[in-house]
Design an enzyme around this catalytic site. Structure first.
Site, short mmCIF file in Angstrom:
data_model
loop_
_atom_site.label_atom_id
_atom_site.label_comp_id
_atom_site.label_asym_id
_atom_site.label_seq_id
_atom_site.Cartn_x
_atom_site.Cartn_y
_atom_site.Cartn_z
N ASP A 67 0.84 -1.21 0.00
CA ASP A 67 0.00 0.00 0.00
C ASP A 67 0.87 1.26 0.00
O ASP A 67 0.36 2.38 -0.09
CB ASP A 67 -1.00 0.00 1.16
CG ASP A 67 -0.33 -0.05 2.52
OD1 ASP A 67 0.90 -0.19 2.59
OD2 ASP A 67 -1.06 0.06 3.53
N SER A 68 2.20 1.07 0.04
CA SER A 68 3.11 2.19 -0.19
C SER A 68 2.87 2.79 -1.57
O SER A 68 3.34 3.90 -1.85
CB SER A 68 4.57 1.72 -0.07
OG SER A 68 4.79 0.58 -0.87
N ASP A 106 -1.19 -6.03 -0.23
CA ASP A 106 -1.49 -5.41 1.06
C ASP A 106 -2.98 -5.17 1.22
O ASP A 106 -3.66 -4.71 0.29
CB ASP A 106 -0.81 -4.05 1.16
CG ASP A 106 0.44 -4.09 2.03
OD1 ASP A 106 0.59 -5.04 2.84
OD2 ASP A 106 1.25 -3.16 1.92
N LYS A 136 -1.22 -9.32 2.87
CA LYS A 136 -0.45 -8.86 4.02
C LYS A 136 -1.30 -7.86 4.79
O LYS A 136 -2.00 -7.06 4.16
CB LYS A 136 0.87 -8.22 3.59
CG LYS A 136 1.70 -7.67 4.77
CD LYS A 136 3.10 -7.29 4.38
CE LYS A 136 3.24 -5.95 3.75
NZ LYS A 136 2.74 -4.80 4.56
N GLU A 138 -1.32 -5.36 8.56
CA GLU A 138 -0.52 -4.80 9.64
C GLU A 138 -1.15 -5.08 11.00
O GLU A 138 -2.39 -5.04 11.13
CB GLU A 138 -0.36 -3.28 9.45
CG GLU A 138 0.44 -2.93 8.20
CD GLU A 138 0.66 -1.43 8.04
OE1 GLU A 138 0.37 -0.66 8.98
OE2 GLU A 138 1.13 -1.04 6.96
N GLU A 205 9.28 -4.37 10.37
CA GLU A 205 9.71 -3.07 9.82
C GLU A 205 10.24 -2.15 10.92
O GLU A 205 9.63 -1.99 11.98
CB GLU A 205 8.53 -2.39 9.10
CG GLU A 205 8.91 -1.00 8.57
CD GLU A 205 7.97 -0.43 7.53
OE1 GLU A 205 6.99 -1.10 7.16
OE2 GLU A 205 8.24 0.71 7.09
O1 KIV Z 1 3.52 -1.09 1.64
C1 KIV Z 1 4.65 -1.56 1.54
O2 KIV Z 1 5.37 -1.37 0.54
C2 KIV Z 1 5.15 -2.37 2.64
C3 KIV Z 1 6.60 -2.69 2.65
C4 KIV Z 1 7.39 -1.48 2.86
C5 KIV Z 1 6.92 -3.78 3.58
O3 KIV Z 1 4.42 -2.71 3.50
#
Ligand code: KIV
Length: 290
Positions: A67-68, A106, A136, A138, A205
């Site tokens: 989600d970056s 994510d 993924k 959090e 992280e």
């Molecule tokens: O969103 C993302 O790119 C991430 C990584 C930095 C692990 O969660």
């Protein structure tokens, strides 16, 4: 498996289709950690587009549609505004552009925290619309029930502990975590909770090295570090950071290339040629057939 193939940029597929078409699997990734050790570290990079996936895929074990992308692709101030629609669109593109790596997507903020049922609905949509292998999310202890709910229903989950960017408003910034005894204790409890709940791997992280070591030694599942030292079972970086597309370089990032300068200089050369009418030249110009 050979990863030699020609990229068909028109269809976003490997050409010819590699035979047998066999992706790495979530169990294969998890099994790379055996007897508490990972002989060869796991390699993960973020990818958001089909072409980027094509280029990164042969070198990686996992591609993360992080989600970056909120900041990297959309210029948003944080990951908080990222939507499920965005994750599904980019996740599908990355799956289309890859055939070797396990693709993880994510779960964006607000799509899973309310309840295990909400998380299942969102994760099922991600899997159906993208073809990815898992999600993924959090959070540690607070997400353990949700992780168990998803994994017991056939959805592989990679957890994410330590610095959790979706919680930036609670954390007050993106600084490294675990410098106090209370924080250290919480991160270790989070890691154990997500592993016990059934996560197949955990991204760790922005934590100080002793915590990365303790988690990697304590957990049977692979730890994937970002800003968490070389002691984890694998590493992940945002591909654009590693490629040098941004001037701002967090301490934990190594710039392996300077793509920002390359792109800027290339655009300047193009602009100069257009203004001088030297582009397009003879070779780029259609003429009537003789
Ligand atoms: O969103 C993302 O790119 C991430 C990584 C930095 C692990 O969660």
């Amino acid at each position: 498996m050979s990863t030699t193939f020609t990229l068909d940029t028109a269809t976003s597929r490997a050409n010819p289709t590699p035979s047998p078409l066999r992706r790495l699997t979530v169990p294969a990734i998890q099994q790379r950690k055996a007897g508490g050790k990972t002989a060869e570290p796991l390699v993960m990079l973020t990818a958001y587009t089909a072409r980027q996936a094509q280029l990164l895929d042969p070198h990686c074990d996992m591609l993360l549609v992080g989600d970056s992308l909120g900041q990297v692709i959309y210029g948003l101030p944080s990951t908080v505004p990222v939507s499920l629609d965005m994750m599904c669109a980019h996740g599908a593109a990355v799956v289309r552009g890859s055939y070797h790596s396990v693709v993880l997507v994510d779960m964006p903020f607000g799509s899973y925290e309310a309840s295990p049922a909400q998380a299942f609905e969102s994760a099922a949509r991600i899997l159906k619309e993208t073809g990815c292998a898992g999600v993924k999310l959090e959070g540690g202890e607070a997400m353990a029930e949700t992780i168990a709910f998803l994994t017991q229903r056939g959805i592989p989950v990679c957890a994410h502990v330590g610095l959790t960017p979706q919680a930036v408003n609670m954390l007050g910034g993106y600084g490294a975590r675990g410098r106090s005894a209370a924080e250290e204790d919480k991160i270790l409890r989070d890691g154990k909770a997500v592993a016990d709940a059934g996560a197949f791997a955990v991204v760790v992280e922005g934590v100080i090295e002793p915590i990365a070591i303790a988690l990697t030694q304590a957990l049977a599942i692979p730890t994937i570090g970002i800003g968490a030292s070389a002691q984890c079972d694998g590493q992940v970086l945002v591909a654009e950071d590693m490629l040098g597309l941004f001037e701002r370089v967090p301490r934990f990032v190594k710039r392996y290339a300077d793509m920002a300068t390359l792109i800027s200089e290339t655009a300047a050369t193009y602009a100069a040629e257009v203004r001088a009418r030297t582009f397009p030249g003879e070779e780029q110009t259609y003429q009537p057939k003789k």
